[in-house]
Design a protein around this motif. Structure first.
Motif, PDB file in Angstrom:
ATOM      1  N   GLN A  65      97.272 -38.367  21.240  1.00 54.19           N
ATOM      2  CA  GLN A  65      95.864 -38.054  21.417  1.00 54.19           C
ATOM      3  C   GLN A  65      95.727 -36.896  22.379  1.00 54.19           C
ATOM      4  OE1 GLN A  65      93.187 -40.804  23.481  1.00 54.19           O
ATOM      5  NE2 GLN A  65      94.972 -42.089  23.884  1.00 54.19           N
ATOM      6  N   ASN A  66      94.842 -36.003  22.039  1.00 53.87           N
ATOM      7  CA  ASN A  66      94.556 -34.842  22.867  1.00 53.87           C
ATOM      8  C   ASN A  66      93.511 -35.287  23.881  1.00 53.87           C
ATOM      9  OD1 ASN A  66      93.580 -32.414  23.933  1.00 53.87           O
ATOM     10  ND2 ASN A  66      94.060 -31.312  22.050  1.00 53.87           N
ATOM     11  N   GLU A  67      93.952 -35.588  25.093  1.00 55.31           N
ATOM     12  CA  GLU A  67      93.066 -36.189  26.082  1.00 55.31           C
ATOM     13  C   GLU A  67      91.980 -35.248  26.571  1.00 55.31           C
ATOM     14  OE1 GLU A  67      95.254 -38.311  29.047  1.00 55.31           O
ATOM     15  OE2 GLU A  67      96.328 -39.466  27.540  1.00 55.31           O
ATOM     16  N   LEU A  68      92.079 -33.964  26.264  1.00 57.00           N
ATOM     17  CA  LEU A  68      90.980 -33.059  26.599  1.00 57.00           C
ATOM     18  C   LEU A  68      89.761 -33.322  25.717  1.00 57.00           C
ATOM     19  CD1 LEU A  68      92.931 -29.694  26.993  1.00 57.00           C
ATOM     20  CD2 LEU A  68      92.007 -31.149  28.816  1.00 57.00           C
ATOM     21  N   PHE A  69      89.988 -33.923  24.539  1.00 64.49           N
ATOM     22  CA  PHE A  69      88.910 -34.110  23.572  1.00 64.49           C
ATOM     23  C   PHE A  69      88.584 -35.566  23.256  1.00 64.49           C
ATOM     24  CE2 PHE A  69      90.696 -29.932  22.646  1.00 64.49           C
ATOM     25  CZ  PHE A  69      89.552 -29.145  22.595  1.00 64.49           C
ATOM     26  N   THR A  70      89.509 -36.489  23.445  1.00 64.76           N
ATOM     27  CA  THR A  70      89.328 -37.835  22.901  1.00 64.76           C
ATOM     28  C   THR A  70      88.876 -38.900  23.890  1.00 64.76           C
ATOM     29  OG1 THR A  70      91.666 -38.343  23.205  1.00 64.76           O
ATOM     30  CG2 THR A  70      90.991 -37.480  21.041  1.00 64.76           C
TER      31      THR A  70
END
Length: 155
Positions: A65-70
């Protein structure tokens, strides 16, 4: 706000608002599972989920998961998504017996969104409605739908 979700022949999903692409998913199948990758409109990978089904259970394993977006998704199941700091959205079928796949997302006891499947069309489509006061939940709702419905054969 109304969002349209369209399924292609490869069972990938495309999310549109006012004919503008917001998100899309791709699906890779093998014998017992499928890998769902979810991207935004800029082709940035947001989430990768492995769906595995056995005789008694099905589960989703978050591979990336892309933690900047999710917003830190910690769990996805067929009926809920947990994200952020313990926020939980869960789904309920719109009717006691629902054969059409329509359901709504809830946060605590508040209805957040409603998903309706449009049947008998050339391309399977879903319509997602979410009120403006619940827009903070828009991305988790869409990610949850893409994770659980990509690769889902609606025919």
């Amino acid at each position: 706000m109304e969002i349209e979700i369209v399924q292609d022949k490869k069972q990938s999903l495309y999310v549109y608002r006012d004919d503008e692409l917001l998100f899309y998913s791709k699906v890779k199948f093998n014998w017992t599972n499928r890998i769902i990758t979810i991207y935004n409109d800029n082709n940035i990978l947001l989430l990768e989920v492995k769906y595995k089904m056995s005789f008694f259970n099905s589960y989703y394993n978050i591979l990336f998961q892309n933690e900047l977006f999710t917003k830190n998704i910690s769990e996805i199941t067929d009926t809920r998504i947990i994200f952020g700091f313990g926020k939980r959205l869960y789904i309920k079928q719109d009717y006691f017996i629902s054969l059409d796949g329509n359901f709504s997302h809830y946060f605590k006891e508040t209805k957040i969104s409603q998903l309706k499947q449009k049947t008998w069309v050339s391309k399977p489509k879903m319509s997602l409605n979410i009120n403006d006061e619940n827009l903070e939940f828009l991305h988790p709702v869409i990610l949850h739908i893409l994770a659980i419905r990509a690769g889902y054969n609606s025919d």
